[in-house]
Design a protein around this motif. Sequence first.
Motif, short mmCIF file in Angstrom:
data_model
loop_
_atom_site.label_atom_id
_atom_site.label_comp_id
_atom_site.label_asym_id
_atom_site.label_seq_id
_atom_site.Cartn_x
_atom_site.Cartn_y
_atom_site.Cartn_z
N ARG A 103 0.83 -1.21 0.00
CA ARG A 103 0.00 0.00 0.00
C ARG A 103 0.87 1.26 0.00
O ARG A 103 0.58 2.23 -0.70
CB ARG A 103 -0.93 -0.01 1.20
CG ARG A 103 -1.90 1.14 1.20
CD ARG A 103 -2.95 0.92 2.28
NE ARG A 103 -3.90 1.98 2.32
CZ ARG A 103 -4.98 2.07 1.55
NH1 ARG A 103 -5.23 1.14 0.67
NH2 ARG A 103 -5.80 3.10 1.65
N ASN A 104 1.96 1.23 0.77
CA ASN A 104 2.87 2.38 0.81
C ASN A 104 3.51 2.63 -0.55
O ASN A 104 3.65 3.77 -0.98
CB ASN A 104 3.94 2.19 1.88
CG ASN A 104 3.41 2.37 3.28
OD1 ASN A 104 2.38 3.01 3.48
ND2 ASN A 104 4.09 1.79 4.26
N VAL A 105 3.91 1.55 -1.23
CA VAL A 105 4.49 1.70 -2.57
C VAL A 105 3.45 2.27 -3.52
O VAL A 105 3.74 3.19 -4.30
CB VAL A 105 5.04 0.35 -3.09
CG1 VAL A 105 5.41 0.44 -4.56
CG2 VAL A 105 6.23 -0.10 -2.27
N LEU A 106 2.23 1.76 -3.45
CA LEU A 106 1.17 2.25 -4.32
C LEU A 106 0.86 3.72 -4.05
O LEU A 106 0.73 4.52 -4.98
CB LEU A 106 -0.08 1.40 -4.14
CG LEU A 106 -1.26 1.74 -5.03
CD1 LEU A 106 -0.87 1.67 -6.50
CD2 LEU A 106 -2.41 0.82 -4.75
N MET A 107 0.77 4.11 -2.79
CA MET A 107 0.48 5.50 -2.46
C MET A 107 1.64 6.41 -2.87
O MET A 107 1.42 7.53 -3.32
CB MET A 107 0.17 5.66 -0.97
CG MET A 107 -1.14 4.99 -0.54
SD MET A 107 -2.58 5.41 -1.54
CE MET A 107 -2.77 7.13 -1.15
N SER A 108 2.87 5.92 -2.74
CA SER A 108 4.03 6.70 -3.19
C SER A 108 3.99 6.88 -4.70
O SER A 108 4.31 7.96 -5.21
CB SER A 108 5.33 6.01 -2.78
OG SER A 108 5.45 5.98 -1.39
N ALA A 109 3.59 5.83 -5.40
CA ALA A 109 3.49 5.92 -6.86
C ALA A 109 2.41 6.93 -7.25
O ALA A 109 2.62 7.75 -8.15
CB ALA A 109 3.19 4.55 -7.45
N LEU A 110 1.28 6.88 -6.59
CA LEU A 110 0.21 7.85 -6.88
C LEU A 110 0.66 9.27 -6.60
O LEU A 110 0.30 10.20 -7.32
CB LEU A 110 -1.03 7.54 -6.04
CG LEU A 110 -2.00 6.51 -6.58
CD1 LEU A 110 -3.11 6.26 -5.57
CD2 LEU A 110 -2.56 6.91 -7.91
N ALA A 111 1.46 9.45 -5.56
CA ALA A 111 1.91 10.79 -5.18
C ALA A 111 2.82 11.42 -6.24
O ALA A 111 2.97 12.64 -6.28
CB ALA A 111 2.64 10.74 -3.84
#
Length: 180
Positions: A103-111
């Motif tokens: 989830r952290n990787v995904l949210m970082s990617a979205l950011a």
Amino acid sequence: MKADEEAEFQQFVSGRWSHLVRTAYLLTGDRHDAEDLTQTALAKAYRSWRRVRRSDSPEAYVRRMLVTCNSDRFRKRRVQERLTAAPPETSAGDPATAWIDERNVLMSALATLPPRQRAVVVMRYWEDLPEGEVAQVLGCAPGTVKSQASKALAKLRVFPGLAQILDGSAVATMEQGASR
């Protein structure tokens, strides 16, 4: 505002609050910012509730307010957020750790996406809205939604660590959605 309109607005807020906060979270990447963004959009909706309630879909109207308020937030803030390369340390052996890391990787990617591309990805793939409705919310043509989704997916595809999280079917589904 009349008492019946006030009651209708309160019912709308209580029924849609969690959904609106979830959408705002996906737009902002931060729970506190998401709640602030939702409150800002709902405050604007309250001031113009007569107009909002007459629309075909009050939820779509407020969702557009969320996207607009989020864009305004980026225009007003001159300081860029900086994400760290790795999330904070977590305890080993916790079964939820892998999910949290993903989830952290995904949210970082979205950011890393610009606000408009992020809004398209959130509404198309998390909210599962059709391109026409996304275009209506963003105030653009469906072709713009397609091109923004395509550009966003291209950026997400090369984000470090994201390819290992998504299996082939998830990537294929996102790519098919972008080509529609």
